[in-house]
Design a protein around this motif. Structure first.
Motif, PDB file in Angstrom:
ATOM      1  N   SER A  19       3.153   2.623  13.865  1.00  0.00           N
ATOM      2  CA  SER A  19       3.631   3.648  14.793  1.00  0.00           C
ATOM      3  C   SER A  19       4.425   2.953  15.895  1.00  0.00           C
ATOM      4  O   SER A  19       4.620   1.743  15.862  1.00  0.00           O
ATOM      5  N   GLU A  40       1.285  -0.813   7.123  1.00  0.00           N
ATOM      6  CA  GLU A  40       1.345   0.648   7.230  1.00  0.00           C
ATOM      7  C   GLU A  40       0.868   1.225   5.905  1.00  0.00           C
ATOM      8  O   GLU A  40       1.137   0.661   4.843  1.00  0.00           O
ATOM      9  N   PRO A  45       7.740   7.004   6.359  1.00  0.00           N
ATOM     10  CA  PRO A  45       6.996   7.841   7.305  1.00  0.00           C
ATOM     11  C   PRO A  45       6.779   9.252   6.782  1.00  0.00           C
ATOM     12  O   PRO A  45       7.589   9.775   6.018  1.00  0.00           O
TER      13      PRO A  45
END
Length: 70
Positions: A19, A40, A45
């Motif tokens: 983030s 991640e 995303p």
């Protein structure tokens, strides 16, 4: 090739979550000379969780200071 085949075998610091805050933390640690691994969960995303349009002016200034604005 699996994901684990592409990960380094060691790092001084592991930051979980790419983030804004995770990326900023990883960048700051790397600039301080630490060996950082930023991980991640997803390769791209989740469009439902994007919040860039809600960033306050001080947030953009902080990203610029870290070299992450562009």
């Amino acid at each position: 090739m699996t994901t684990s085949d592409r990960l380094p075998s060691s790092a001084e610091v592991v930051v979980v979550g790419a983030s804004v805050s995770g990326t900023a933390a990883a960048r700051a640690l790397a600039l301080a000379g630490r060996e950082v691994l930023l991980v991640e969960q997803r390769a791209a995303p989740d469009a439902r969780r994007l919040a860039g349009e809600m960033m306050q002016p001080h947030g953009a200034q902080s990203l610029a200071r870290l070299g992450l604005r562009d």
